[in-house]
Design a protein around this motif. Sequence first.
Motif, PDB file in Angstrom:
ATOM      1  N   ASN A 351      -8.509  10.974  41.873  1.00 37.37           N
ATOM      2  CA  ASN A 351      -9.681  11.431  41.127  1.00 37.37           C
ATOM      3  C   ASN A 351      -9.239  12.379  40.014  1.00 37.37           C
ATOM      4  OD1 ASN A 351     -11.701  10.097  42.735  1.00 37.37           O
ATOM      5  ND2 ASN A 351     -11.322  11.621  44.338  1.00 37.37           N
ATOM      6  N   THR A 352      -9.903  12.287  38.857  1.00 37.65           N
ATOM      7  CA  THR A 352      -9.534  13.100  37.700  1.00 37.65           C
ATOM      8  C   THR A 352     -10.784  13.643  37.014  1.00 37.65           C
ATOM      9  OG1 THR A 352      -9.574  11.261  36.111  1.00 37.65           O
ATOM     10  CG2 THR A 352      -7.516  11.617  37.322  1.00 37.65           C
ATOM     11  N   TYR A 353     -10.599  14.707  36.265  1.00 35.31           N
ATOM     12  CA  TYR A 353     -11.683  15.271  35.450  1.00 35.31           C
ATOM     13  C   TYR A 353     -12.147  14.252  34.414  1.00 35.31           C
ATOM     14  CZ  TYR A 353     -14.095  18.680  32.419  1.00 35.31           C
ATOM     15  OH  TYR A 353     -15.023  19.361  31.661  1.00 35.31           O
ATOM     16  N   HIS A 354     -11.193  13.525  33.831  1.00 33.96           N
ATOM     17  CA  HIS A 354     -11.541  12.513  32.844  1.00 33.96           C
ATOM     18  C   HIS A 354     -12.434  11.432  33.447  1.00 33.96           C
ATOM     19  CE1 HIS A 354     -10.715   8.547  30.913  1.00 33.96           C
ATOM     20  NE2 HIS A 354     -10.971   9.233  29.810  1.00 33.96           N
ATOM     21  N   ALA A 355     -12.115  10.957  34.647  1.00 34.55           N
ATOM     22  CA  ALA A 355     -12.918   9.907  35.283  1.00 34.55           C
ATOM     23  C   ALA A 355     -14.306  10.418  35.619  1.00 34.55           C
ATOM     24  CB  ALA A 355     -12.211   9.409  36.537  1.00 34.55           C
ATOM     25  N   PHE A 356     -14.418  11.634  36.123  1.00 35.19           N
ATOM     26  CA  PHE A 356     -15.732  12.190  36.456  1.00 35.19           C
ATOM     27  C   PHE A 356     -16.589  12.360  35.205  1.00 35.19           C
ATOM     28  CE2 PHE A 356     -13.667  14.304  40.339  1.00 35.19           C
ATOM     29  CZ  PHE A 356     -13.994  13.225  41.148  1.00 35.19           C
ATOM     30  N   ALA A 357     -16.003  12.883  34.121  1.00 34.53           N
ATOM     31  CA  ALA A 357     -16.760  13.097  32.890  1.00 34.53           C
ATOM     32  C   ALA A 357     -17.157  11.786  32.230  1.00 34.53           C
ATOM     33  CB  ALA A 357     -15.939  13.946  31.917  1.00 34.53           C
ATOM     34  N   SER A 358     -16.356  10.723  32.415  1.00 34.72           N
ATOM     35  CA  SER A 358     -16.705   9.426  31.845  1.00 34.72           C
ATOM     36  C   SER A 358     -17.895   8.816  32.575  1.00 34.72           C
ATOM     37  CB  SER A 358     -15.504   8.481  31.922  1.00 34.72           C
ATOM     38  OG  SER A 358     -14.417   8.977  31.169  1.00 34.72           O
ATOM     39  N   GLU A 359     -17.981   9.027  33.892  1.00 35.31           N
ATOM     40  CA  GLU A 359     -19.099   8.480  34.664  1.00 35.31           C
ATOM     41  C   GLU A 359     -20.356   9.322  34.514  1.00 35.31           C
ATOM     42  OE1 GLU A 359     -20.164   7.123  39.281  1.00 35.31           O
ATOM     43  OE2 GLU A 359     -18.159   7.875  38.757  1.00 35.31           O
ATOM     44  N   ASN A 360     -20.196  10.632  34.488  1.00 36.39           N
ATOM     45  CA  ASN A 360     -21.335  11.546  34.352  1.00 36.39           C
ATOM     46  C   ASN A 360     -20.965  12.625  33.341  1.00 36.39           C
ATOM     47  OD1 ASN A 360     -23.401  13.394  34.588  1.00 36.39           O
ATOM     48  ND2 ASN A 360     -23.326  13.533  36.820  1.00 36.39           N
ATOM     49  N   PRO A 361     -21.402  12.499  32.086  1.00 38.67           N
ATOM     50  CA  PRO A 361     -20.996  13.460  31.048  1.00 38.67           C
ATOM     51  C   PRO A 361     -21.641  14.837  31.196  1.00 38.67           C
ATOM     52  CG  PRO A 361     -22.605  11.918  30.173  1.00 38.67           C
ATOM     53  CD  PRO A 361     -22.266  11.424  31.548  1.00 38.67           C
ATOM     54  N   PHE A 362     -22.501  15.028  32.211  1.00 47.88           N
ATOM     55  CA  PHE A 362     -23.187  16.306  32.387  1.00 47.88           C
ATOM     56  C   PHE A 362     -22.547  17.160  33.490  1.00 47.88           C
ATOM     57  CE2 PHE A 362     -26.402  13.054  31.171  1.00 47.88           C
ATOM     58  CZ  PHE A 362     -26.533  13.439  29.843  1.00 47.88           C
ATOM     59  N   VAL A 363     -21.285  16.871  33.843  1.00 44.25           N
ATOM     60  CA  VAL A 363     -20.594  17.690  34.829  1.00 44.25           C
ATOM     61  C   VAL A 363     -20.261  19.053  34.223  1.00 44.25           C
ATOM     62  CG1 VAL A 363     -19.628  15.747  36.121  1.00 44.25           C
ATOM     63  CG2 VAL A 363     -18.393  16.666  34.140  1.00 44.25           C
ATOM     64  N   SER A 364     -20.126  20.027  35.107  1.00 43.01           N
ATOM     65  CA  SER A 364     -19.714  21.357  34.659  1.00 43.01           C
ATOM     66  C   SER A 364     -18.194  21.442  34.688  1.00 43.01           C
ATOM     67  CB  SER A 364     -20.315  22.424  35.579  1.00 43.01           C
ATOM     68  OG  SER A 364     -19.828  22.262  36.912  1.00 43.01           O
ATOM     69  N   PRO A 365     -17.599  22.300  33.866  1.00 44.20           N
ATOM     70  CA  PRO A 365     -16.126  22.433  33.844  1.00 44.20           C
ATOM     71  C   PRO A 365     -15.651  23.357  34.960  1.00 44.20           C
ATOM     72  CG  PRO A 365     -17.083  23.843  32.180  1.00 44.20           C
ATOM     73  CD  PRO A 365     -18.237  23.115  32.812  1.00 44.20           C
ATOM     74  N   THR A 366     -16.089  23.091  36.185  1.00 47.84           N
ATOM     75  CA  THR A 366     -15.761  23.941  37.337  1.00 47.84           C
ATOM     76  C   THR A 366     -15.514  23.075  38.575  1.00 47.84           C
ATOM     77  OG1 THR A 366     -18.120  24.127  37.883  1.00 47.84           O
ATOM     78  CG2 THR A 366     -17.179  25.826  36.447  1.00 47.84           C
ATOM     79  N   LEU A 367     -14.949  21.898  38.414  1.00 43.97           N
ATOM     80  CA  LEU A 367     -14.893  20.911  39.487  1.00 43.97           C
ATOM     81  C   LEU A 367     -13.706  21.140  40.415  1.00 43.97           C
ATOM     82  CD1 LEU A 367     -15.676  17.695  37.423  1.00 43.97           C
ATOM     83  CD2 LEU A 367     -17.286  19.259  38.520  1.00 43.97           C
ATOM     84  N   LEU A 368     -13.897  20.740  41.668  1.00 43.04           N
ATOM     85  CA  LEU A 368     -12.798  20.676  42.625  1.00 43.04           C
ATOM     86  C   LEU A 368     -12.253  19.252  42.567  1.00 43.04           C
ATOM     87  CD1 LEU A 368     -14.416  22.590  45.634  1.00 43.04           C
ATOM     88  CD2 LEU A 368     -12.779  23.488  43.956  1.00 43.04           C
ATOM     89  N   ILE A 369     -10.984  19.103  42.255  1.00 43.35           N
ATOM     90  CA  ILE A 369     -10.370  17.782  42.078  1.00 43.35           C
ATOM     91  C   ILE A 369      -9.449  17.504  43.262  1.00 43.35           C
ATOM     92  CG2 ILE A 369      -9.002  16.300  40.590  1.00 43.35           C
ATOM     93  CD1 ILE A 369     -11.619  17.171  39.324  1.00 43.35           C
ATOM     94  N   ALA A 370      -9.717  16.392  43.966  1.00 41.80           N
ATOM     95  CA  ALA A 370      -8.885  15.987  45.104  1.00 41.80           C
ATOM     96  C   ALA A 370      -8.941  14.468  45.202  1.00 41.80           C
ATOM     97  CB  ALA A 370      -9.376  16.629  46.399  1.00 41.80           C
ATOM     98  N   PRO A 371      -7.910  13.835  45.773  1.00 39.37           N
ATOM     99  CA  PRO A 371      -7.914  12.367  45.889  1.00 39.37           C
ATOM    100  C   PRO A 371      -8.826  11.894  47.016  1.00 39.37           C
ATOM    101  CG  PRO A 371      -5.915  13.256  46.845  1.00 39.37           C
ATOM    102  CD  PRO A 371      -6.640  14.419  46.226  1.00 39.37           C
ATOM    103  N   THR A 372      -9.221  10.623  46.946  1.00 43.31           N
ATOM    104  CA  THR A 372     -10.042   9.988  47.975  1.00 43.31           C
ATOM    105  C   THR A 372      -9.191   9.019  48.781  1.00 43.31           C
ATOM    106  OG1 THR A 372     -12.100  10.171  46.706  1.00 43.31           O
ATOM    107  CG2 THR A 372     -12.003   8.450  48.381  1.00 43.31           C
ATOM    108  N   ASP A 373      -9.305   9.134  50.096  1.00 39.59           N
ATOM    109  CA  ASP A 373      -8.552   8.285  51.016  1.00 39.59           C
ATOM    110  C   ASP A 373      -9.464   7.140  51.469  1.00 39.59           C
ATOM    111  OD1 ASP A 373      -7.061   7.147  53.038  1.00 39.59           O
ATOM    112  OD2 ASP A 373      -7.390   8.791  54.459  1.00 39.59           O
ATOM    113  N   THR A 374      -9.290   5.953  50.855  1.00 41.82           N
ATOM    114  CA  THR A 374     -10.032   4.768  51.284  1.00 41.82           C
ATOM    115  C   THR A 374      -9.239   4.113  52.403  1.00 41.82           C
ATOM    116  OG1 THR A 374     -10.958   4.443  49.069  1.00 41.82           O
ATOM    117  CG2 THR A 374     -11.019   2.566  50.566  1.00 41.82           C
ATOM    118  N   GLN A 375      -9.621   4.421  53.643  1.00 42.82           N
ATOM    119  CA  GLN A 375      -8.850   3.949  54.793  1.00 42.82           C
ATOM    120  C   GLN A 375      -8.825   2.435  54.873  1.00 42.82           C
ATOM    121  OE1 GLN A 375     -10.566   6.036  58.151  1.00 42.82           O
ATOM    122  NE2 GLN A 375      -9.086   7.700  57.932  1.00 42.82           N
ATOM    123  N   TYR A 376      -9.959   1.809  54.641  1.00 37.35           N
ATOM    124  CA  TYR A 376      -9.999   0.348  54.600  1.00 37.35           C
ATOM    125  C   TYR A 376     -11.265  -0.105  53.896  1.00 37.35           C
ATOM    126  CZ  TYR A 376     -13.087   0.895  58.668  1.00 37.35           C
ATOM    127  OH  TYR A 376     -14.103   1.272  59.509  1.00 37.35           O
TER     128      TYR A 376
END
Length: 577
Positions: A351-376
Amino acid sequence: MRKHIKHILLIVIVLQVSLSFSQRKKNDTINTGVIDVVKPYTPSISDAFKVKEVPSTEEDQAIKKKEIKYNIFSFPVASTFTPAKGKAATVEKAKPVKLFDNYATLGVGSYTTILGEVYLNHAISRTESVGGYFSHHSSAGGIEGVQFDDNFSNTKLNANYASQFRDLAWNVQAGFQHQLYNWYGVPQSQIARAQADGIDTDHAFFNVHFGGDISFEDTYINSGSFFFRRFSDNQGSGENRFVAKAKIDIPVNREEISTNFKIDYLGGTFDRGYFTNAELSYGNFIIGASPSYQLKQDDLTVNLGVSINFLNDRESGDNTLYVYPNVTATYRLVNDVLIAFGGIQGGLVQNTYHAFASENPFVSPTLLIAPTDTQYNAHIGLKGKLSSNMSYSVNGLYKADRNRALFRNNDIIVFPQGEAYSYGNSYGIVYDDVDTFGIAGELNVDVNRNFTLGVKAEYFSYNTDNEAEAWNLPDIQGSLFLDYQIDEHWFAGANLIYTGERKDRFFLNDGFTITSPITVTLDSFFDANAHVGYHINDQISVYAKANNIANNEYQRWQNFPVQGIQFLAGATFKFDF
């Protein structure tokens, strides 16, 4: 005839002699007495001769066939018939479509909308080419009922160079992007306070990137690529990401194992957190390998593989190893009419700030960025063709995500004076374990070369561990599109998008009032769009578009209504140089 008479006479004479001898034999008298044998009887065999099957006679020469000679006397015959010469049937050839390497388009519309694009491509030689792309889309805003600036703009610039040889091909590209949006979605309860505080709602993003890729023929190394992006905003945020990939065929016992390798580095900072003034930093480093082996037998194709990822969290120093299944299969039940497919896959999502802002341009510049574990992600379905011009697909899925990112409306925190995005007019990220069940269907129809139609529908059900809802994830999504080339000059098209209900949260803590979190249901909506155009000639076309035809100022995100019905008209010019 004389020969036959001789034969008859010969037969009569033989019969007469035989008859006479027979009569004489009857009259003979043998005297009795003693016979003295002087010497023993010694029989002997006289020479034999073979009777010819076809005896020759003196008459053969007389009956010999005479040679017959034929004489043909040809003479011309007068005729008035003249056959017509054959002519090949002619087939009307369609006028060949002239293809151009470059185009430029410009359109203007309501809400002071400007839309422009320029695409350039030029062949330097048989093996080299350069190209470029520029686009701009902006609007002055003017949404009814909005008290703050709601204008936006999105500008992109890209350039590339490509080279292709017999055994390899490679290209490099670089680009820049500037985006501007506004946090205009202030709830009614906070409008007066926000206006009194004179908040500046604009949020600008800057994106600089470059990369390249290379592919090989007839080697174990199939391809490779790299990509670097610098993403920042006008609020002091910055993010760097570097990704390198390679695809290699590894020989094992006369078999080849196709393996994808990946290196993914991410690092960034935010000027502050949403609840604190301390700087937020994040960074993740992922190394991944995904070997797979393909089995084919008659109508069955199976891809057996596994995905292995090593994660290093640069902030905490934690190291974690993830192993995921990567198995897919297809089986042709009835040729192309009925094909069964399925599989179970997993992966580690960066997960990245760029990806979040591209999907929702109204995000605040205070995000917690961590990867997602898609187990299956297990899926199964059927696809195929109902006829030569109609294809379909139906499938179901069950997915287990750990630490999935969800957009949720930020809490209202404005004491004594908050940031421009802390009035309930921005979005943050929360993470939760989410299990998703979904079914989907798709139908595509190519009525002919000039008319295509497609329909798609999806239904989802979510189960969360900690959060009350799967925030802002729709339960139903659907789309319909069609394109119609009416004749040589006229063309038209339309698309209809349906988004089901979503859940969001509202929470007030302005220093004076603290409310309990309230779950808000955002209404479902249709977004209908259509366009029509006319080709003046091979190079020039004019068009007109209508968006949000139902004039529904729906909310894709809480407190952020969209523009009503929009009209746009423009022209496109295609050219070579």
